[in-house]
Design a protein around this motif. Structure first.
Motif, PDB file in Angstrom:
ATOM      1  N   GLU A  45     -15.287 -44.905  23.094  1.00 39.27           N
ATOM      2  CA  GLU A  45     -15.053 -44.829  24.076  1.00 39.27           C
ATOM      3  C   GLU A  45     -16.059 -44.292  25.395  1.00 39.27           C
ATOM      4  O   GLU A  45     -16.497 -44.177  26.444  1.00 39.27           O
ATOM      5  CB  GLU A  45     -13.823 -44.877  24.855  1.00 39.27           C
ATOM      6  N   SER A  46     -16.151 -42.715  24.602  1.00 43.35           N
ATOM      7  CA  SER A  46     -17.076 -42.050  25.530  1.00 43.35           C
ATOM      8  C   SER A  46     -17.948 -40.678  24.014  1.00 43.35           C
ATOM      9  O   SER A  46     -17.552 -41.355  23.215  1.00 43.35           O
ATOM     10  CB  SER A  46     -15.528 -40.928  26.127  1.00 43.35           C
ATOM     11  N   TYR A  47     -19.169 -40.087  24.940  1.00 38.23           N
ATOM     12  CA  TYR A  47     -19.855 -39.747  23.948  1.00 38.23           C
ATOM     13  C   TYR A  47     -18.406 -38.401  23.224  1.00 38.23           C
ATOM     14  O   TYR A  47     -18.940 -37.747  22.476  1.00 38.23           O
ATOM     15  CB  TYR A  47     -19.824 -38.232  25.496  1.00 38.23           C
ATOM     16  N   GLN A  48     -17.779 -37.589  23.838  1.00 31.89           N
ATOM     17  CA  GLN A  48     -16.846 -36.934  23.058  1.00 31.89           C
ATOM     18  C   GLN A  48     -16.099 -37.595  22.583  1.00 31.89           C
ATOM     19  O   GLN A  48     -15.806 -36.827  21.543  1.00 31.89           O
ATOM     20  CB  GLN A  48     -15.727 -36.734  24.437  1.00 31.89           C
ATOM     21  N   ASP A  49     -15.616 -38.673  22.043  1.00 30.53           N
ATOM     22  CA  ASP A  49     -15.410 -39.871  20.962  1.00 30.53           C
ATOM     23  C   ASP A  49     -15.986 -39.580  19.921  1.00 30.53           C
ATOM     24  O   ASP A  49     -15.839 -39.739  18.678  1.00 30.53           O
ATOM     25  CB  ASP A  49     -14.753 -41.511  21.290  1.00 30.53           C
ATOM     26  N   LEU A  50     -17.090 -39.637  20.448  1.00 30.46           N
ATOM     27  CA  LEU A  50     -17.988 -40.201  19.487  1.00 30.46           C
ATOM     28  C   LEU A  50     -18.800 -38.656  18.356  1.00 30.46           C
ATOM     29  O   LEU A  50     -18.648 -38.670  17.013  1.00 30.46           O
ATOM     30  CB  LEU A  50     -19.351 -40.777  19.662  1.00 30.46           C
ATOM     31  N   TRP A  51     -18.513 -37.460  19.294  1.00 27.81           N
ATOM     32  CA  TRP A  51     -18.548 -35.876  18.905  1.00 27.81           C
ATOM     33  C   TRP A  51     -17.463 -35.722  17.913  1.00 27.81           C
ATOM     34  O   TRP A  51     -17.760 -35.754  17.053  1.00 27.81           O
ATOM     35  CB  TRP A  51     -18.698 -35.021  20.144  1.00 27.81           C
ATOM     36  N   GLN A  52     -16.150 -35.973  18.694  1.00 28.20           N
ATOM     37  CA  GLN A  52     -15.719 -36.195  17.303  1.00 28.20           C
ATOM     38  C   GLN A  52     -15.246 -36.728  16.234  1.00 28.20           C
ATOM     39  O   GLN A  52     -15.013 -36.142  15.430  1.00 28.20           O
ATOM     40  CB  GLN A  52     -13.750 -36.494  18.060  1.00 28.20           C
ATOM     41  N   TRP A  53     -15.661 -37.986  16.321  1.00 25.23           N
ATOM     42  CA  TRP A  53     -16.260 -38.939  14.788  1.00 25.23           C
ATOM     43  C   TRP A  53     -17.076 -38.374  14.113  1.00 25.23           C
ATOM     44  O   TRP A  53     -16.722 -37.827  12.890  1.00 25.23           O
ATOM     45  CB  TRP A  53     -16.018 -40.270  15.536  1.00 25.23           C
ATOM     46  N   SER A  54     -18.627 -37.986  14.597  1.00 22.60           N
ATOM     47  CA  SER A  54     -18.770 -37.255  14.087  1.00 22.60           C
ATOM     48  C   SER A  54     -18.661 -35.885  12.958  1.00 22.60           C
ATOM     49  O   SER A  54     -19.004 -35.436  12.035  1.00 22.60           O
ATOM     50  CB  SER A  54     -20.454 -36.415  14.721  1.00 22.60           C
ATOM     51  N   VAL A  55     -17.953 -34.849  13.907  1.00 23.25           N
ATOM     52  CA  VAL A  55     -17.911 -34.492  13.251  1.00 23.25           C
ATOM     53  C   VAL A  55     -15.994 -34.374  12.253  1.00 23.25           C
ATOM     54  O   VAL A  55     -16.331 -34.045  11.093  1.00 23.25           O
ATOM     55  CB  VAL A  55     -16.227 -33.436  14.638  1.00 23.25           C
ATOM     56  N   ASN A  56     -15.060 -35.364  12.098  1.00 22.03           N
ATOM     57  CA  ASN A  56     -14.415 -35.724  11.576  1.00 22.03           C
ATOM     58  C   ASN A  56     -14.897 -36.562  10.209  1.00 22.03           C
ATOM     59  O   ASN A  56     -14.470 -36.220   9.422  1.00 22.03           O
ATOM     60  CB  ASN A  56     -13.165 -35.914  12.496  1.00 22.03           C
ATOM     61  N   ASP A  57     -15.868 -37.118  10.371  1.00 23.78           N
ATOM     62  CA  ASP A  57     -16.257 -38.192   9.538  1.00 23.78           C
ATOM     63  C   ASP A  57     -17.932 -38.085   8.993  1.00 23.78           C
ATOM     64  O   ASP A  57     -18.799 -39.312   9.988  1.00 23.78           O
ATOM     65  CB  ASP A  57     -15.557 -39.720   9.755  1.00 23.78           C
ATOM     66  N   LEU A  58     -18.258 -36.658   9.423  1.00 25.82           N
ATOM     67  CA  LEU A  58     -19.383 -36.279   8.569  1.00 25.82           C
ATOM     68  C   LEU A  58     -20.441 -37.320   8.435  1.00 25.82           C
ATOM     69  O   LEU A  58     -21.717 -37.536   8.267  1.00 25.82           O
ATOM     70  CB  LEU A  58     -18.923 -35.276   7.733  1.00 25.82           C
ATOM     71  N   GLU A  59     -19.507 -38.125   6.644  1.00 30.76           N
ATOM     72  CA  GLU A  59     -20.632 -38.320   6.607  1.00 30.76           C
ATOM     73  C   GLU A  59     -21.143 -39.905   7.046  1.00 30.76           C
ATOM     74  O   GLU A  59     -21.839 -40.155   6.669  1.00 30.76           O
ATOM     75  CB  GLU A  59     -20.240 -38.464   4.601  1.00 30.76           C
ATOM     76  N   ASP A  60     -19.459 -40.876   7.356  1.00 30.01           N
ATOM     77  CA  ASP A  60     -19.779 -41.687   7.543  1.00 30.01           C
ATOM     78  C   ASP A  60     -20.411 -41.654   8.940  1.00 30.01           C
ATOM     79  O   ASP A  60     -21.502 -42.875   9.258  1.00 30.01           O
ATOM     80  CB  ASP A  60     -18.401 -42.317   8.372  1.00 30.01           C
ATOM     81  N   PHE A  61     -20.855 -40.837   9.816  1.00 36.20           N
ATOM     82  CA  PHE A  61     -22.004 -40.930  11.049  1.00 36.20           C
ATOM     83  C   PHE A  61     -22.583 -40.920  10.821  1.00 36.20           C
ATOM     84  O   PHE A  61     -23.586 -41.650  10.768  1.00 36.20           O
ATOM     85  CB  PHE A  61     -20.954 -39.406  11.595  1.00 36.20           C
ATOM     86  N   TRP A  62     -23.178 -39.493   9.491  1.00 41.55           N
ATOM     87  CA  TRP A  62     -24.106 -39.569   8.897  1.00 41.55           C
ATOM     88  C   TRP A  62     -25.686 -41.019   8.263  1.00 41.55           C
ATOM     89  O   TRP A  62     -25.960 -41.311   8.501  1.00 41.55           O
ATOM     90  CB  TRP A  62     -25.178 -38.565   8.701  1.00 41.55           C
ATOM     91  N   VAL A  63     -24.374 -41.749   7.588  1.00 44.74           N
ATOM     92  CA  VAL A  63     -24.765 -42.955   6.873  1.00 44.74           C
ATOM     93  C   VAL A  63     -25.194 -43.933   8.012  1.00 44.74           C
ATOM     94  O   VAL A  63     -25.781 -44.933   8.176  1.00 44.74           O
ATOM     95  CB  VAL A  63     -23.707 -43.314   6.139  1.00 44.74           C
TER      96      VAL A  63
END
Length: 170
Positions: A45-63
């Protein structure tokens, strides 16, 4: 003669600018979030949510970044991240790709490089012009006998021709 500049004190935390709804709708990050929802079933829903996902699920984010930007590899990666220790983490091990291929994928009249020399004169090099100039320099290097594995060195100023030379050698 000395002139003083008055600086207005702006309290910390004061919002300085907010983009319009139209600008938000056209933003790259908005398109990426929509793509995540449509292709991966991930609703953020937000940039903060995106950031949190990018930190918590590092590999899925970069894929997802790899997939969203349609990175073309001549050899696919075997693993996304070799380990989480820094320094030393290795990303997309096994992948073989060419930076120039991606940088030169666009060939239209949209500006690719904006530059200003010491005379402050602004110049523009379009994607089409960048491609043509790079292809010309690459052809010249091949005619000189430069092949894969050779080293090409130059001392160049920070000008568009330096980028053309870099891309042509790649």
């Amino acid at each position: 003669m000395t002139s003083e500049r008055k600086s207005e004190h702006i309290p910390e935390g004061t919002e300085l600018w907010t983009p319009s709804q139209e600008r938000k709708a056209q933003a790259n990050i908005t398109r990426y979030l929509e793509w995540l929802k449509e292709s991966k079933g991930l609703t953020l829903e937000s940039y903060q949510d995106l950031w949190q996902w990018s930190v918590n699920d590092l590999e899925d984010f970069w894929v997802s970044i790899w997939d969203y930007f349609e990175v073309r590899a001549h050899q696919p990666y075997r693993e996304v991240l070799s380990g989480h220790g820094m320094p030393g983490a290795r990303w997309f091990t096994g992948a073989h790709l060419n930076y120039a291929e991606h940088a030169l994928g666009r060939r239209d009249q949209h500006p690719a490089i904006l530059s200003a020399g010491e005379d402050q004169q602004l110049s523009t090099l379009t994607y089409g012009e960048l491609y043509r100039q790079t292809a010309s320099v690459a052809a010249g290097l091949r005619e000189l006998g430069v092949r894969k594995g050779d080293r090409v060195a130059a001392v160049l100023p920070n000008i568009p021709e330096a980028i053309v030379a870099f891309l042509a050698t790649a």
